[in-house]
Design a protein around this motif. Structure first.
Motif, PDB file in Angstrom:
ATOM      1  N   HIS A 171       0.835  -1.206   0.000  1.00  0.00           N
ATOM      2  CA  HIS A 171       0.000   0.000   0.000  1.00  0.00           C
ATOM      3  C   HIS A 171       0.873   1.260   0.000  1.00  0.00           C
ATOM      4  O   HIS A 171       0.532   2.254  -0.617  1.00  0.00           O
ATOM      5  CB  HIS A 171      -0.964  -0.003   1.187  1.00  0.00           C
ATOM      6  CG  HIS A 171      -0.303  -0.126   2.521  1.00  0.00           C
ATOM      7  ND1 HIS A 171       0.331  -1.278   2.938  1.00  0.00           N
ATOM      8  CD2 HIS A 171      -0.169   0.761   3.518  1.00  0.00           C
ATOM      9  CE1 HIS A 171       0.816  -1.092   4.150  1.00  0.00           C
ATOM     10  NE2 HIS A 171       0.529   0.140   4.528  1.00  0.00           N
ATOM     11  N   LEU A 174       1.219   4.348  -2.862  1.00  0.00           N
ATOM     12  CA  LEU A 174       1.309   5.787  -2.578  1.00  0.00           C
ATOM     13  C   LEU A 174       2.530   6.403  -3.255  1.00  0.00           C
ATOM     14  O   LEU A 174       2.451   7.496  -3.809  1.00  0.00           O
ATOM     15  CB  LEU A 174       1.380   6.026  -1.068  1.00  0.00           C
ATOM     16  CG  LEU A 174       0.065   6.017  -0.309  1.00  0.00           C
ATOM     17  CD1 LEU A 174       0.311   6.061   1.190  1.00  0.00           C
ATOM     18  CD2 LEU A 174      -0.822   7.163  -0.739  1.00  0.00           C
ATOM     19  N   GLN A 175       3.655   5.696  -3.218  1.00  0.00           N
ATOM     20  CA  GLN A 175       4.879   6.211  -3.846  1.00  0.00           C
ATOM     21  C   GLN A 175       4.711   6.372  -5.345  1.00  0.00           C
ATOM     22  O   GLN A 175       5.145   7.368  -5.924  1.00  0.00           O
ATOM     23  CB  GLN A 175       6.054   5.283  -3.543  1.00  0.00           C
ATOM     24  CG  GLN A 175       6.511   5.342  -2.110  1.00  0.00           C
ATOM     25  CD  GLN A 175       7.537   4.269  -1.787  1.00  0.00           C
ATOM     26  OE1 GLN A 175       7.668   3.270  -2.490  1.00  0.00           O
ATOM     27  NE2 GLN A 175       8.274   4.475  -0.696  1.00  0.00           N
ATOM     28  N   THR A 200       2.589   9.404  -5.972  1.00  0.00           N
ATOM     29  CA  THR A 200       3.311  10.625  -5.625  1.00  0.00           C
ATOM     30  C   THR A 200       4.253  11.017  -6.760  1.00  0.00           C
ATOM     31  O   THR A 200       4.402  12.196  -7.071  1.00  0.00           O
ATOM     32  CB  THR A 200       4.083  10.438  -4.305  1.00  0.00           C
ATOM     33  OG1 THR A 200       3.139  10.127  -3.283  1.00  0.00           O
ATOM     34  CG2 THR A 200       4.829  11.696  -3.915  1.00  0.00           C
ATOM     35  N   SER A 241      -0.949  15.030  -2.567  1.00  0.00           N
ATOM     36  CA  SER A 241      -0.581  13.737  -1.978  1.00  0.00           C
ATOM     37  C   SER A 241      -1.561  13.390  -0.856  1.00  0.00           C
ATOM     38  O   SER A 241      -1.828  12.218  -0.602  1.00  0.00           O
ATOM     39  CB  SER A 241       0.855  13.763  -1.474  1.00  0.00           C
ATOM     40  OG  SER A 241       1.037  14.808  -0.554  1.00  0.00           O
ATOM     41  N   TRP A 245      -4.442  11.582  -2.369  1.00  0.00           N
ATOM     42  CA  TRP A 245      -4.091  10.194  -2.680  1.00  0.00           C
ATOM     43  C   TRP A 245      -4.024   9.331  -1.441  1.00  0.00           C
ATOM     44  O   TRP A 245      -4.454   8.181  -1.457  1.00  0.00           O
ATOM     45  CB  TRP A 245      -2.782  10.136  -3.461  1.00  0.00           C
ATOM     46  CG  TRP A 245      -3.095  10.485  -4.861  1.00  0.00           C
ATOM     47  CD1 TRP A 245      -2.883  11.664  -5.475  1.00  0.00           C
ATOM     48  CD2 TRP A 245      -3.797   9.675  -5.784  1.00  0.00           C
ATOM     49  NE1 TRP A 245      -3.417  11.630  -6.741  1.00  0.00           N
ATOM     50  CE2 TRP A 245      -3.977  10.423  -6.952  1.00  0.00           C
ATOM     51  CE3 TRP A 245      -4.324   8.385  -5.724  1.00  0.00           C
ATOM     52  CZ2 TRP A 245      -4.635   9.917  -8.068  1.00  0.00           C
ATOM     53  CZ3 TRP A 245      -4.970   7.882  -6.829  1.00  0.00           C
ATOM     54  CH2 TRP A 245      -5.122   8.646  -7.982  1.00  0.00           C
ATOM     55  N   LYS A 246      -3.504   9.890  -0.380  1.00  0.00           N
ATOM     56  CA  LYS A 246      -3.440   9.137   0.869  1.00  0.00           C
ATOM     57  C   LYS A 246      -4.861   8.768   1.301  1.00  0.00           C
ATOM     58  O   LYS A 246      -5.121   7.627   1.691  1.00  0.00           O
ATOM     59  CB  LYS A 246      -2.729   9.964   1.934  1.00  0.00           C
ATOM     60  CG  LYS A 246      -2.582   9.268   3.257  1.00  0.00           C
ATOM     61  CD  LYS A 246      -1.738  10.070   4.230  1.00  0.00           C
ATOM     62  CE  LYS A 246      -2.232  11.475   4.392  1.00  0.00           C
ATOM     63  NZ  LYS A 246      -1.543  12.259   5.402  1.00  0.00           N
ATOM     64  N   VAL A 304      -6.256   6.012  -1.012  1.00  0.00           N
ATOM     65  CA  VAL A 304      -5.641   4.713  -0.712  1.00  0.00           C
ATOM     66  C   VAL A 304      -6.197   4.148   0.594  1.00  0.00           C
ATOM     67  O   VAL A 304      -6.500   2.950   0.672  1.00  0.00           O
ATOM     68  CB  VAL A 304      -4.096   4.818  -0.670  1.00  0.00           C
ATOM     69  CG1 VAL A 304      -3.468   3.557  -0.109  1.00  0.00           C
ATOM     70  CG2 VAL A 304      -3.556   5.094  -2.077  1.00  0.00           C
TER      71      VAL A 304
END
Length: 192
Positions: A70, A74-75, A78, A88, A91-92, A95
């Motif tokens: 997970h 995220l990476q 990003t 970001s 997105w966090k 996720v």
């Protein structure tokens, strides 16, 4: 460094944050007590959910077959977010929602690309509905180890995409940015 104050026994803090005027102001030679009093009076104290989010990700990491998958998702996002208008933080949040929807047993290394597409599909749905709910506030999917004050447990989740519902131009831009992001993800995955 930020100064934070814990709200009761919860994992929610308020943190000191200088106002925009303070960030860009030049220093003036005045008595230090006057400067300190002025600084404190102009400091805003927004809530932060960072501790609760870290606890959530630790909780998930203990349960998924591929411990950091997970975080790898995220990476990836990003890296491809630049210039799209998505933060970001967005997105966090996406996720974290997907982690509660897709069974944790399906977060294996061989399903990495599918999880990325699941995250994109969830974002697309949120954009169409013009609704992305804050993950911590009002969430019924938080693990028991995350402590919220009773006042925050029953609140209506904040809509992080409320501005899209009010502004059709912003919504069109967000949908175009989604298209760019989808293309970037497709290019990235097809090159590997």
């Amino acid at each position: 460094m930020l100064f934070g104050v814990r709200q009761g026994d919860s994992d929610i803090f308020v943190v000191s944050q200088p106002t925009e005027a303070q960030k860009g102001s030049s220093s003036i030679s005045v008595s230090s007590q006057l400067v300190e009093a002025n600084f404190i009076a102009r400091t805003v104290w927004p809530e932060t959910y960072a501790v609760a989010e870290v606890k959530f990700f630790r909780h998930i990491a203990r349960q998924v077959p591929c411990e950091n998958l997970h975080l790898k998702c995220l990476q990836v996002f990003t890296c491809i977010l630049k210039g799209t208008g998505f933060s970001s933080s967005t997105w966090k949040t996406v996720v974290m929602h997907v982690l509660t929807i897709v069974p944790l047993s399906r977060w294996s290394r061989r399903e990495f690309a599918q999880r990325l597409w699941d995250i994109m599909a969830y974002l697309h749905c949120c954009l169409q509905l013009k609704r992305l709910e804050h993950f911590v506030l009002g969430s019924e999917r938080l693990p028991a180890e995350i402590s919220l004050s009773p006042a925050l447990q029953g609140v209506e989740p904040l809509n992080l995409f409320e501005h899209l519902a009010r502004d059709p131009a912003a919504h069109r831009e967000a949908m175009q940015a989604y298209g760019q992001l989808r293309f970037r993800l497709w290019m990235l995955l097809s090159s590997h």
